[in-house]
Design a protein around this motif. Sequence first.
Motif, short mmCIF file in Angstrom:
data_model
loop_
_atom_site.label_atom_id
_atom_site.label_comp_id
_atom_site.label_asym_id
_atom_site.label_seq_id
_atom_site.Cartn_x
_atom_site.Cartn_y
_atom_site.Cartn_z
N ASP A 11 0.81 -1.22 0.00
CA ASP A 11 0.00 0.00 0.00
C ASP A 11 0.84 1.27 0.00
OD1 ASP A 11 -2.29 -1.55 0.05
OD2 ASP A 11 -2.44 -1.52 2.24
N ASP A 12 2.13 1.17 0.34
CA ASP A 12 2.97 2.37 0.48
C ASP A 12 3.73 2.73 -0.79
OD1 ASP A 12 2.18 2.38 3.15
OD2 ASP A 12 3.87 1.12 3.76
N ASP A 13 3.63 1.93 -1.83
CA ASP A 13 4.42 2.16 -3.03
C ASP A 13 3.74 3.20 -3.94
OD1 ASP A 13 6.48 1.90 -4.84
OD2 ASP A 13 5.66 0.11 -5.80
N ASN A 14 4.53 3.72 -4.88
CA ASN A 14 4.02 4.62 -5.91
C ASN A 14 3.60 3.75 -7.10
OD1 ASN A 14 3.51 6.50 -7.91
ND2 ASN A 14 5.30 7.76 -7.44
N HIS A 15 2.36 3.32 -7.10
CA HIS A 15 1.89 2.39 -8.13
C HIS A 15 1.79 3.05 -9.50
CE1 HIS A 15 0.47 0.82 -4.23
NE2 HIS A 15 0.72 -0.36 -4.76
N LEU A 16 1.58 4.35 -9.54
CA LEU A 16 1.48 5.03 -10.82
C LEU A 16 2.82 5.01 -11.55
CD1 LEU A 16 -0.24 6.63 -12.79
CD2 LEU A 16 0.39 8.72 -11.55
N LEU A 40 -3.52 6.07 -17.33
CA LEU A 40 -3.89 6.46 -15.98
C LEU A 40 -3.04 7.61 -15.47
CD1 LEU A 40 -4.34 2.91 -14.38
CD2 LEU A 40 -6.05 4.35 -15.49
N ALA A 41 -3.63 8.42 -14.61
CA ALA A 41 -2.92 9.53 -13.97
C ALA A 41 -3.19 9.55 -12.48
CB ALA A 41 -3.34 10.86 -14.60
N ASP A 42 -3.76 8.48 -11.95
CA ASP A 42 -4.13 8.42 -10.54
C ASP A 42 -3.49 7.18 -9.92
OD1 ASP A 42 -6.43 7.23 -8.47
OD2 ASP A 42 -6.05 9.38 -8.30
N ASP A 43 -2.86 7.36 -8.75
CA ASP A 43 -2.15 6.25 -8.12
C ASP A 43 -3.12 5.16 -7.67
OD1 ASP A 43 0.59 5.39 -6.88
OD2 ASP A 43 -0.87 5.11 -5.27
N LYS A 96 -5.96 4.28 -9.01
CA LYS A 96 -6.41 3.49 -10.16
C LYS A 96 -5.30 2.57 -10.66
CE LYS A 96 -9.86 6.83 -11.76
NZ LYS A 96 -10.30 7.71 -12.88
N ALA A 97 -4.06 3.03 -10.58
CA ALA A 97 -2.94 2.17 -10.99
C ALA A 97 -2.82 0.97 -10.04
CB ALA A 97 -1.64 2.97 -10.99
N LYS A 98 -3.01 1.21 -8.76
CA LYS A 98 -2.98 0.12 -7.78
C LYS A 98 -4.11 -0.88 -8.06
CE LYS A 98 -3.19 -0.57 -2.74
NZ LYS A 98 -4.57 -1.08 -2.57
N THR A 99 -5.29 -0.36 -8.38
CA THR A 99 -6.42 -1.23 -8.70
C THR A 99 -6.15 -2.04 -9.96
OG1 THR A 99 -7.95 0.34 -7.67
CG2 THR A 99 -8.89 -1.27 -9.20
N PHE A 100 -5.48 -1.44 -10.93
CA PHE A 100 -5.16 -2.16 -12.17
C PHE A 100 -4.33 -3.41 -11.88
CE2 PHE A 100 -1.98 -3.10 -15.41
CZ PHE A 100 -2.78 -3.35 -16.52
N PHE A 101 -3.30 -3.27 -11.07
CA PHE A 101 -2.45 -4.42 -10.77
C PHE A 101 -3.22 -5.47 -9.96
CE2 PHE A 101 0.98 -1.24 -11.44
CZ PHE A 101 1.66 -1.91 -12.44
N GLU A 102 -4.05 -5.03 -9.03
CA GLU A 102 -4.78 -5.99 -8.20
C GLU A 102 -5.86 -6.72 -8.99
OE1 GLU A 102 -4.30 -3.57 -3.95
OE2 GLU A 102 -6.23 -3.59 -5.01
N GLU A 103 -6.42 -6.09 -10.01
CA GLU A 103 -7.47 -6.74 -10.80
C GLU A 103 -6.91 -7.64 -11.89
OE1 GLU A 103 -9.92 -3.64 -12.30
OE2 GLU A 103 -11.06 -3.40 -10.43
N ASN A 104 -5.67 -7.43 -12.29
CA ASN A 104 -5.11 -8.19 -13.41
C ASN A 104 -4.04 -9.19 -13.01
OD1 ASN A 104 -6.13 -6.97 -16.20
ND2 ASN A 104 -5.88 -5.26 -14.77
N PHE A 105 -3.59 -9.14 -11.75
CA PHE A 105 -2.50 -10.02 -11.33
C PHE A 105 -2.82 -10.68 -9.99
CE2 PHE A 105 -0.50 -6.94 -14.13
CZ PHE A 105 0.34 -7.72 -14.91
#
Length: 501
Positions: free
Chosen positions: A62-67, A123-126, A128-137
Motif C-alpha cells: 500500500d505504500d508504493d508509488n503504483h502510478l 492512468l494519472a491516478d495512483d 487506479k494504478a494500484k487497482t489495475f495491478f490488483e485486478e489483473n494479477f
Amino acid sequence: MLSSFSLGAEAARRHHRSHHHHARQLPAAPPRALPYPQLSLPFEIPGAQYLPLAWADVKGWDDDNHLAAYKTFRASCRPVNAQNGAAEPKVFEPKAFEPKAFEPKALGTSLSEPCRAAKTLDLADDAKAKTFFEENFTPLRISRLGEPDGFVTGYYEPVLEGSRTQTDVYNVPVYRRPSNLFVRGYKQDSLSLPNKGPVYRKIGRRKLVPYYDRGEIEDGKIAGRGLEIAWLKDPTDLLFAQIQGSARIKFEDGSSVRLNYDAYNGYPYTAVGRILIERGIIPKEEMSMQKIREWMAQNPDGAKELRRANRAYIFFREVNLSDKDEAVGAQGIPLTAGRSIAVDKSLHVYGTPFFIEGELPIESERAKTPFHRLMIAQDTGSAIIGPARADLFFGAGQEAGRVSGRLRHPMRFVMLVPKSLDPGPRAAKLPIPDPRPSEKIAKLFPQTDPAKTGTPVAAAAQGKNETVAIAGPVPLPVPRPAIDPAAEPRRPVKNRPHRQQ
C-alpha cells in the motif's frame, strides 16, 4: 535352410508389392476424443518454490508509488503488444491427442492480456494504478528452492571521459563486435546474440576455435582492425562499463556517445570482488565497487592480473540516444531508474512485475533503508541467474554508481502473475468426477461383510461398524514336473577320404 527361407520370404514380399501397390488404402480411423477437456500446462518455474498470497499479506504494497510502476509496465507492454498482436487472440481448438505447445518460460504469453488492457488506460491516478495491478494479477511469493529469500545487486550506466582517437592519455580501446565472432545457430551480423554459451572465432570457411579471452584481447589480438569505437583513460573504467553493460562517453569537444552491450566472447563472468574476498584483501561486509576501484588504483600490477582472472569480455555498439534518455535494456526500451530490473531471461518474460521488499543501504553504506517497490523486468545479464535474482537499475552517473555498487543483499520477491494463470480460476475448469454408483448397481457387486469372518482385521472393524474387503487365500501354483531331457540320437559319421594337396 534358414537362409533360403529368408530369401524366399523377401522375394514373396517384393512380388506382393509389385502386383498390389495399386490397391486402395483403407481410410484411417478418426482419432478418439478425450473424455475430459485439454487444460494448459501448470504454472511452473524450474528450481523455484512459490506461495500464493493475498494482497493484504504483501508487506509494503500500500505504500508504493503504483502510478510510477504502471508507467514503466506500460512501456514494457509496447513490445509485448507488438509481438503478440494487439487484437484479441484467436481461439485454437487442438486436435485430439495433439499436445499443446510448451512455453519454456513460466508466464509464456499471458502478459498479453493485461498489456491489452493497459494499452487503452492512460492512468494519472495512483489509486487506479494500484487497482489495475490488483485486478489483473495475483501475488506469488517466489524464491530459489530451499531458500527463504531472493538476492539483489545494483547496476548503473557509467559516465566516462574519452576520445575518438588514441592519444597518450586515452589509450584503452573500446571495441565493437568483431566480424569473425561466431555463435552456432546465429548469423554473424545478427542484431541479437545470446549472452550465454560458447562463442567461436571463425577461421576460413569452416574451422571454429574458441574466441580470444580478456588477456589475449588486452594484448592486442584484435587491435588495428578498425573496431575501436572510442578510447578511455583507464582499463578499470572499461572493466566496469563492461560489467554494467552500457556507458556514456563524453569527449573533449562536448559531444558524447552512448554504448550498449552487443556481444561477449563466450567465457563465463568471474566476479573480481569475490576474488578479493577469497584472498582476504577486502572483507565481505565492506565489499563494494568503490572499494574495488580504490584497490586497483593502488595496485596497478595486481589490477591487471585481477582483470584477466575474469576472462569474459564485452563488445559494445553505439545507440542513438540523447543525454536525457536512459540506457536501453535487453527488451529494447529505455530503462527507468528505480523501476527497471534485470532478471534471468531463461526463466522470466520481459515485462513481468516483481514486488521487491526488504532493507537496502541506499542512504549510506551502513544504512538500512526500507525498500518496498514494484519493479518491472526489462533487462538481463550473464551473472543474473535464478528465479528470485534481480539487478536493480539506478540510473547514470557517479551517485548511481555509488549506491548500486554497495548492493549485495537478500530481499523478498513477490512475482505478479496474470490472472489467466491463477490456480483458482483454472481449477474451476477441471471436470467433475463421476457420481457414486447407485444402490441397484451396488447390489450387483456386494462387498464382503467382515463381521461374519473371524480375521483380526474383521474383529477390529466390527467394533467401529466399518466394512472392509478381506482377500481370501490364494492357492499356490502346482509345481511343474521334472522332465529329464531326452538324449539326442547320434548321427552316423561317414568316413570321407582326405583330399590330398
